[in-house]
Design a protein around this motif. Structure first.
Motif, PDB file in Angstrom:
ATOM      1  N   PHE A   6      -0.553  -0.731  12.641  1.00 47.40           N
ATOM      2  CA  PHE A   6       0.133  -0.006  11.582  1.00 47.40           C
ATOM      3  C   PHE A   6      -0.571  -0.217  10.250  1.00 47.40           C
ATOM      4  CE2 PHE A   6       3.475   2.171   9.607  1.00 47.40           C
ATOM      5  CZ  PHE A   6       3.873   1.481   8.476  1.00 47.40           C
TER       6      PHE A   6
ATOM      7  N   PHE B 138       0.821  -1.203   0.000  1.00 46.89           N
ATOM      8  CA  PHE B 138       0.000   0.000   0.000  1.00 46.89           C
ATOM      9  C   PHE B 138       0.857   1.256   0.000  1.00 46.89           C
ATOM     10  CE2 PHE B 138      -3.885   2.174   0.615  1.00 46.89           C
ATOM     11  CZ  PHE B 138      -3.615   3.223   1.456  1.00 46.89           C
TER      12      PHE B 138
ATOM     13  N   LYS C 227      -4.904   3.102  19.080  1.00 46.07           N
ATOM     14  CA  LYS C 227      -4.476   3.552  20.399  1.00 46.07           C
ATOM     15  C   LYS C 227      -5.185   2.749  21.482  1.00 46.07           C
ATOM     16  CE  LYS C 227      -2.380   6.589  23.026  1.00 46.07           C
ATOM     17  NZ  LYS C 227      -2.793   7.980  23.130  1.00 46.07           N
TER      18      LYS C 227
ATOM     19  N   LEU D 212      -5.424   5.821   6.051  1.00 47.16           N
ATOM     20  CA  LEU D 212      -4.778   7.129   6.033  1.00 47.16           C
ATOM     21  C   LEU D 212      -4.874   7.837   7.382  1.00 47.16           C
ATOM     22  CD1 LEU D 212      -5.703   8.544   2.544  1.00 47.16           C
ATOM     23  CD2 LEU D 212      -3.610   7.443   3.289  1.00 47.16           C
TER      24      LEU D 212
ATOM     25  N   TYR E 145      -7.798   5.276  11.429  1.00 43.83           N
ATOM     26  CA  TYR E 145      -7.905   4.157  12.372  1.00 43.83           C
ATOM     27  C   TYR E 145      -7.192   4.439  13.678  1.00 43.83           C
ATOM     28  CZ  TYR E 145      -7.684  -0.584  14.263  1.00 43.83           C
ATOM     29  OH  TYR E 145      -7.803  -1.680  15.069  1.00 43.83           O
ATOM     30  N   TYR E 146      -6.406   5.487  13.722  1.00 39.72           N
ATOM     31  CA  TYR E 146      -5.560   5.764  14.874  1.00 39.72           C
ATOM     32  C   TYR E 146      -6.253   5.639  16.226  1.00 39.72           C
ATOM     33  CZ  TYR E 146      -2.307   8.034  17.993  1.00 39.72           C
ATOM     34  OH  TYR E 146      -1.485   8.313  19.047  1.00 39.72           O
TER      35      TYR E 146
ATOM     36  N   THR F  37      -3.908   1.536  10.164  1.00 40.45           N
ATOM     37  CA  THR F  37      -3.760   2.994  10.158  1.00 40.45           C
ATOM     38  C   THR F  37      -3.321   3.473   8.782  1.00 40.45           C
ATOM     39  OG1 THR F  37      -3.078   2.885  12.457  1.00 40.45           O
ATOM     40  CG2 THR F  37      -2.674   4.936  11.326  1.00 40.45           C
ATOM     41  N   VAL F  38      -2.399   2.729   8.178  1.00 50.36           N
ATOM     42  CA  VAL F  38      -1.925   3.107   6.859  1.00 50.36           C
ATOM     43  C   VAL F  38      -3.058   3.059   5.844  1.00 50.36           C
ATOM     44  CG1 VAL F  38      -0.561   2.233   4.930  1.00 50.36           C
ATOM     45  CG2 VAL F  38       0.497   2.517   7.129  1.00 50.36           C
ATOM     46  N   ILE F  39      -3.790   1.963   5.855  1.00 45.50           N
ATOM     47  CA  ILE F  39      -4.852   1.802   4.865  1.00 45.50           C
ATOM     48  C   ILE F  39      -5.939   2.852   5.005  1.00 45.50           C
ATOM     49  CG2 ILE F  39      -6.765   0.293   4.216  1.00 45.50           C
ATOM     50  CD1 ILE F  39      -5.054  -2.017   4.406  1.00 45.50           C
TER      51      ILE F  39
ATOM     52  N   GLN G  90      -4.410  37.348   0.221  1.00 45.51           N
ATOM     53  CA  GLN G  90      -3.490  38.442   0.510  1.00 45.51           C
ATOM     54  C   GLN G  90      -4.016  39.440   1.523  1.00 45.51           C
ATOM     55  OE1 GLN G  90      -0.503  39.213  -1.402  1.00 45.51           O
ATOM     56  NE2 GLN G  90      -0.585  37.665  -2.975  1.00 45.51           N
TER      57      GLN G  90
ATOM     58  N   ILE H  26       1.518  11.239   8.600  1.00 43.01           N
ATOM     59  CA  ILE H  26       0.187  10.744   8.918  1.00 43.01           C
ATOM     60  C   ILE H  26       0.213   9.274   9.295  1.00 43.01           C
ATOM     61  CG2 ILE H  26      -2.062  10.170   7.939  1.00 43.01           C
ATOM     62  CD1 ILE H  26      -1.959  12.703   6.371  1.00 43.01           C
ATOM     63  N   ILE H  27       0.872   8.483   8.488  1.00 42.12           N
ATOM     64  CA  ILE H  27       0.797   7.051   8.777  1.00 42.12           C
ATOM     65  C   ILE H  27       1.734   6.628   9.886  1.00 42.12           C
ATOM     66  CG2 ILE H  27       0.089   6.516   6.444  1.00 42.12           C
ATOM     67  CD1 ILE H  27       2.798   5.469   5.879  1.00 42.12           C
TER      68      ILE H  27
ATOM     69  N   SER I  65       2.199   8.182  12.708  1.00 38.27           N
ATOM     70  CA  SER I  65       1.956   9.016  13.889  1.00 38.27           C
ATOM     71  C   SER I  65       2.324   8.319  15.186  1.00 38.27           C
ATOM     72  CB  SER I  65       0.493   9.442  13.934  1.00 38.27           C
ATOM     73  OG  SER I  65      -0.320   8.349  13.599  1.00 38.27           O
ATOM     74  N   ASP I  66       2.394   7.011  15.148  1.00 32.53           N
ATOM     75  CA  ASP I  66       2.638   6.348  16.424  1.00 32.53           C
ATOM     76  C   ASP I  66       3.996   5.665  16.522  1.00 32.53           C
ATOM     77  OD1 ASP I  66       1.821   4.469  18.852  1.00 32.53           O
ATOM     78  OD2 ASP I  66       0.250   5.910  18.514  1.00 32.53           O
TER      79      ASP I  66
ATOM     80  N   TYR J 116       2.952  33.274  -7.939  1.00 33.73           N
ATOM     81  CA  TYR J 116       3.456  32.629  -6.733  1.00 33.73           C
ATOM     82  C   TYR J 116       4.821  32.026  -6.971  1.00 33.73           C
ATOM     83  CZ  TYR J 116      -0.684  33.194  -3.911  1.00 33.73           C
ATOM     84  OH  TYR J 116      -1.695  33.708  -3.156  1.00 33.73           O
TER      85      TYR J 116
ATOM     86  N   ILE K 292      -3.935  34.084   3.561  1.00 33.65           N
ATOM     87  CA  ILE K 292      -2.698  34.249   2.793  1.00 33.65           C
ATOM     88  C   ILE K 292      -3.026  34.297   1.309  1.00 33.65           C
ATOM     89  CG2 ILE K 292      -0.537  33.183   2.131  1.00 33.65           C
ATOM     90  CD1 ILE K 292       0.031  33.305   4.791  1.00 33.65           C
ATOM     91  N   TYR K 293      -3.872  33.393   0.889  1.00 34.40           N
ATOM     92  CA  TYR K 293      -4.204  33.296  -0.524  1.00 34.40           C
ATOM     93  C   TYR K 293      -4.849  34.568  -1.036  1.00 34.40           C
ATOM     94  CZ  TYR K 293      -5.885  31.200  -4.845  1.00 34.40           C
ATOM     95  OH  TYR K 293      -6.119  30.917  -6.151  1.00 34.40           O
TER      96      TYR K 293
END
Lengths: 363, 314
Positions: B23, A117, B38, B30, B33-34, B26-28, B90, A250-251, A253-254, A141, B87-88
């Motif tokens: 892991f 993945f 935990k 994005l 799942y954190y 969480t990866v799948i 201005q 992101i992935i 984080s732990d 920019y 910012i964009y």
């Protein structure tokens, strides 16, 4: 049915009774002798037993009813297995258990899946998304970015203003077909290098100018750098780096710092190889610019040869680490493309003008 | 008087399995799942910690933590989005305001997060069916925090030692396990001296002393903590020492390094083994007779949503 030894808690205090558990389809019966020697029995309706997920079956606490819960503690793996098999409605296998139960094959599957993945994302999805973002960045920019990068190095750069003017004059004789306002600078330093900044800024070092023998080499160099600008290479590179870093953050984080550092370095290596494909694009598209302007394509090839003399380059075993595709490779594919071009010196009308300026720059 | 030791029954390999699956998921997803990852991790750690032959339990649910996770995400996402939009377009003034907002929110969300996290964690932890609890008041904590922060800033950080100690004193002193009350009364000055001494000795010894400094910090926290129940008392002892920490932390470093991070589970297990296995509760408190006192922790009301913050998520 079996009798299971458990510790029973009534939910009102931490005092426990050593009890026996007997199970039936709809009820569980917990029996123990109270302080006065009388037999006590608690009846638990299976429907009101709290759902639990069992991860590792060596210790289990089962709660009953609502707050404050009665509970029993079981520490016999055999008993736990039995309960799990007999009462699947209570002891569900959650997603994590799915992998854990399969032992080694489950683990390897998990590792392989995550690896696959991540690889997919890294190699295909992230660059695409990053490039798309880079494309949307307005020209203004990019100019601002390039400008601030330039001014931040200004004091280091030792810009020679007369030569820079001359270089700009030189460049006017080439049609780069660029949407950007191109601005060229010459730095006095004896470094054999040149680079492009987003928004149209190109810096060439005197060291490199000195190395060149014919003006077509300079034309080739400028064409190469302008392609970096036209095709937003630096911007894309920046966005991709950023996206990679964000993805990793992101992935991961732990996960601990060591893994992080390792992954970041991997990121750096892959960044290099990204630049290599971009450099190739700059080489080949640059060749096209020369062709369009009827400038001798040999220029780019000779330029490569000068670079090769300067830095013998890494031995091919270390190819993976270098940022530019090895000079040999570049010469090879440039030669291949150049043979397709029909160059006639007479058609290059601006050559004399360029030659003059080139000689001035070499002083 | 009794002395009962804690122990950690977890195994490196089991923890490794949990971490790998965490892991992957969480990866799948994005990162989404954190919260569940935990929770799974904490359930294992707590569930393998034993006191008087009974294990601790963590009843947290991913869904609950996820709510707080989303809220934090929305708040920060909103403010950062505002900042980038400024910012964009201005509009520098708005960007300045956005930055200020980001700063203020980050600063002041901390006491709320601490309160929420403690309340949640404690309410979801049990031992022998008895719930832990956190009885601190959020506003009180906020006041303590704001005052401490202000004083620390105007003293260029020196007050920081008292600040941090006051927060710890307050929070730990409001933790309960049924009718057992925890108390923590540490002195900011002692804390400062400990740290200054530790810092300089570590410098002079090129880092070697750091392990003894770590142990001293642990002893400081533990020795200032007491447990009380209806006139009975207990204290916590940890029989760790600098040498032990040296072995533990250096060993962990090499384990993690040479396994490129995969060995983390074993490093964590060693740490828990060392610290918990060398900790005991000593006193005349009868742990076989703790009464259930904490309320059921209901999660419905709007303002309790803040209580689902788990500080580590930030």
């Amino acid at each position: 049915m079996a009798e299971i030894r458990v510790k029973y808690y009534d939910g009102k205090s931490s005092k426990f009774e050593l009890a026996k558990l007997q199970t039936a389809a709809q009820i569980w019966i917990i029996s123990f002798q109270d302080g006065e020697g009388f037999l006590q029995q608690k009846i638990w309706k299976v429907a009101d037993i709290n759902r639990e997920s069992i991860t590792f079956g060596e210790n289990l606490t089962v709660k009953y009813g609502s707050f404050p819960y009665e509970s029993i503690e079981i520490d016999s793996p055999k008993a736990i297995d039995y309960l799990q098999d007999s009462f699947p409605q209570i002891f569900s296998a959650k997603e994590i258990s799915f992998f854990l139960r399969k032992g080694w094959s489950g683990l390897l599957a998990a590792i392989a899946l995550s690896g696959g993945f991540i690889f997919l994302f890294y190699k295909y999805i992230i660059p695409e998304v990053a490039y798309a973002f880079a494309e949307t960045l307005p020209k203004e920019y990019e100019e601002k970015i390039g400008e601030s990068l330039l001014t931040s190095q200004n004091w280091l750069l030792e810009v020679d203003s007369t030569k820079s003017k001359a270089l700009n004059q030189y460049a006017k004789n080439i049609d780069f077909n660029s949407n950007y306002r191109l601005r060229f600078y010459v730095s006095n330093e004896d470094i054999v290098n040149a680079y492009a900044l987003p928004g149209g800024f190109v810096v060439v070092y005197q060291g490199l100018l000195n190395k060149m023998k014919t003006e077509e080499e300079l034309a080739g160099l400028l064409a190469h750098e302008v392609i970096h600008i036209n095709n937003k290479h630096t911007t894309k590179s920046m966005f991709k780096s950023l996206a990679n870093y964000l993805f990793i953050s992101i992935i991961l984080s732990d996960i601990n710092a060591v893994s992080n550092i390792i992954i970041e370095n991997t990121n750096a290596v892959s960044n290099l190889s990204f630049s290599r494909s971009l450099e190739k694009e700059a080489d080949l598209d640059g060749l096209e610019v020369l062709q369009r302007n009827r400038i001798n394509p040999e220029g780019m090839i000779l330029l490569m040869k000068r670079l090769k003399e300067e830095a013998p380059g890494l031995p091919s075993q270390m190819k993976f680490l270098s940022s530019h595709p090895l000079t040999e490779e570049r010469i090879a594919y440039l030669k291949k493309e150049a043979t397709k071009i029909d160059y006639q010196k007479s058609k290059d009308l601006k050559k004399e003008k360029r030659e003059q300026i080139f000689h001035f720059l070499k002083q | 008087m009794q002395e009962n030791y804690l122990s950690y029954r977890g195994k490196g390999f089991d923890l490794f399995k949990i971490l790998i699956v965490n892991f992957l998921l969480t990866v799948i997803t994005l990162g989404l799942y954190y919260p569940w990852a935990k929770i799974a991790y904490l359930r294992y750690l707590y569930g393998q910690t034993e006191f008087k032959e009974s294990r601790f339990q963590f009843h947290g649910l991913g869904q609950e933590v996820f709510k707080g996770f989303i809220i934090v995400f929305l708040i920060f996402g909103g403010v950062y989005g505002f900042y980038f939009w400024a910012i964009y377009t201005q509009t520098i003034d708005l960007a300045g305001i956005a930055l200020l907002l980001i700063f203020l929110i980050t600063m002041f969300i901390i006491p709320f997060a601490i309160h929420g996290a403690l309340r949640y964690r404690m309410s979801r932890t049990t031992w022998r069916g008895i719930h832990f609890g956190y009885r601190g008041d959020r506003n009180e904590l906020f006041r303590l925090y704001a005052k401490g922060l202000f004083l620390s800033i105007i003293t260029f950080g020196i007050y920081g030692f008292w600040f941090v100690t006051s927060i710890r004193n307050y929070t730990i002193s409001h933790i309960r396990l049924g009718d057992v009350k925890f108390q923590h009364h540490a002195d900011g000055a002692d804390f400062m001296i400990l740290n200054i001494k530790g810092y300089f000795l570590t410098l002079i010894t090129f880092g070697i002393y750091s392990f003894w400094w770590t142990n001293e910090l642990l002893q400081f926290y533990v020795q200032n903590t007491r447990l009380y129940k209806n006139g009975q008392k207990a204290r916590i002892n940890t029989y760790t020492d600098g040498g032990g920490f040296f072995g533990l932390l250096v060993g962990n470093f090499f384990i993690v390094l040479f396994t490129l991070g995969l060995g983390s589970a074993w490093a964590i297990t060693r740490t828990f083994n060392y610290i918990l296995g060398n900790s005991s509760i000593e006193g005349d408190i009868d742990f076989d007779n703790i009464a259930q006192t904490e309320q059921e922790y209901k999660d419905a009301a709007g303002e309790d949503l803040l209580d689902f913050f788990d500080f580590d998520l930030i």
